[in-house]
Write a protein that holds these residues in place. Structure first.
Motif, short mmCIF file in Angstrom:
data_model
loop_
_atom_site.label_atom_id
_atom_site.label_comp_id
_atom_site.label_asym_id
_atom_site.label_seq_id
_atom_site.Cartn_x
_atom_site.Cartn_y
_atom_site.Cartn_z
N SER A 106 7.32 50.47 64.56
CA SER A 106 6.17 50.75 63.34
C SER A 106 6.83 51.12 62.42
O SER A 106 6.49 51.29 60.83
CB SER A 106 5.51 51.33 63.77
N LYS A 107 7.03 53.07 62.23
CA LYS A 107 8.50 53.57 60.94
C LYS A 107 9.03 52.79 60.10
O LYS A 107 8.95 52.96 59.15
CB LYS A 107 9.11 54.93 61.35
N LYS A 161 8.49 50.96 70.18
CA LYS A 161 7.50 50.45 69.45
C LYS A 161 7.26 51.44 68.40
O LYS A 161 6.51 50.83 67.07
CB LYS A 161 6.03 50.35 70.03
N THR A 162 6.70 53.32 68.32
CA THR A 162 7.21 54.06 67.40
C THR A 162 8.25 53.46 66.12
O THR A 162 8.01 54.03 64.92
CB THR A 162 6.91 55.14 67.65
N ASN A 163 9.44 53.07 66.93
CA ASN A 163 10.13 53.57 65.85
C ASN A 163 10.54 52.09 65.38
O ASN A 163 10.56 52.59 64.07
CB ASN A 163 11.54 53.27 66.76
N GLY A 184 7.40 52.66 74.57
CA GLY A 184 6.65 53.20 73.69
C GLY A 184 7.55 54.12 72.86
O GLY A 184 7.46 53.64 70.93
N LEU A 185 8.56 54.70 72.84
CA LEU A 185 9.75 54.66 71.68
C LEU A 185 10.15 53.82 70.79
O LEU A 185 10.18 53.26 69.66
CB LEU A 185 10.76 55.31 72.23
#
Length: 331
Positions: free
Chosen positions: A10-11, A6-8, A3-4
């Motif tokens: 996307s950012k 994927k978040t990074n 999840g982390l």
């Protein structure tokens, strides 16, 4: 951690969209996102993002090595998802991109040799790929240590091929080396171990060592359960393997229940005409024959034949084998 990541990513993509165009950097981010989706079993999204990355790298002649690597990985994604024609096309592209651009002893050419080997295997040619894979191992060994992941992955591919051509002892040796090598590199419960443990289990099964087959299967399944949900393709593949092991022990009711569950999941994921279904339909046919349910076995073979004709055309060796099985089922 997934999840982390994927978040990074996307950012990072959001930031890139607000800056002047940086095609190569954007391609690398897209490729990383594709790899993440592949690990999650989200093959459609992985293929979409990887294709975008490949398009960006294709615009720069200097990025041909990266383009070849992405084409190879996209071909692998397509193969895992059961998209045979897409896989063959991308692996061919990997070879074309590198041909006449790198020396024949360069690590990048080893990818081309492996890609050619897989294309031959997909075409039903099981004799010619072995020298190509051995050549790739030799190239990797010249550039890297014997414990490097590239050498280990090539030996894994060699083990898989040896099993396909019936050299079970050779396959056991190569796959055992691959398993131990990956454990040293990534640890004993890393997802990269799942495929090698699964193939080693199948090899022990072929050697009629059910205990070691089950031991390796359990290791693979335990790792898969730790990282993936029940609908992940890797988990489904392992459950099909479990059904095959149960059939060897004449536990047909349990095997049929597992296979039906896997078939339902795969049809929901890929539709009822996907080539991915063959890997569960073939065990169904074996189960029906073992129980004397010949008409049901014939019906399954006819469904497999229909899928194969749409996937391969009419001249592929797999089609000949399926027709032979239909003939035997009528006896």
């Amino acid at each position: 951690e997934t999840g982390l990541a994927k978040t990074n990513l996307s950012k990072a993509m959001t930031i890139l969209e607000s800056l002047p165009p940086q095609p190569e950097l954007k391609g690398r981010v897209l490729y990383s996102m594709a790899s993440l989706n592949r690990n999650l079993g989200q093959y459609d999204e992985a293929f979409k993002l990887g294709s975008q990355a490949l398009g960006l790298f294709s615009k720069n002649d200097k990025s041909f090595k990266t383009q070849a690597r992405v084409a190879y990985e996209l071909g692998s994604i397509a193969l895992e998802a059961g998209w045979i024609s897409r896989s063959r096309e991308l692996l061919d592209r990997c070879v074309r991109v590198l041909e006449n651009k790198v020396a024949k002893n360069h690590p990048a050419w080893a990818y081309a040799m492996e890609a050619m080997a897989v294309v031959l295997i997909l075409s039903g040619n099981l004799a010619s790929p072995l020298p190509l894979i051995e050549g790739a191992i030799q190239i990797h060994s010249q550039w890297f240590s014997s414990t490097h992941s590239r050498v280990i992955e090539s030996r894994l591919l060699k083990g898989i091929l040896l099993d396909l051509i019936g050299d079970r002892l050779g396959a056991r040796k190569e796959l055992s080396i691959a398993v131990e090598g990956l454990k040293k590199i990534f640890g004993k419960d890393h997802p990269r171990l799942i495929k090698s443990l699964s193939y080693l289990s199948k090899t022990y099964d072929s050697l009629k060592d059910i205990k070691l087959a089950e031991d390796n299967w359990k290791q693979a399944y335990t790792i898969a359960q730790k990282y993936y949900d029940s609908g992940h393709p890797l988990v489904i593949n392992l459950e099909i393997d479990q059904a095959n092991l149960l059939m060897k022990q004449a536990k047909y009711f349990q095997a049929e229940s597992i296979l039906q569950s896997c078939l339902n999941l795969l049809e929901n994921l890929y539709g009822n005409k996907s080539s991915t279904l063959i890997k569960v339909l073939e065990p169904f046919s074996i189960l029906y024959r073992a129980q004397g349910r010949n008409q049901e076995a014939i019906n399954v073979h006819i469904r497999i034949l229909d899928i194969q004709r749409k996937t391969h055309g009419r001249g592929h060796p797999d089609i000949t084998q399926t027709l032979e099985k239909i003939g035997r089922a009528h006896v």
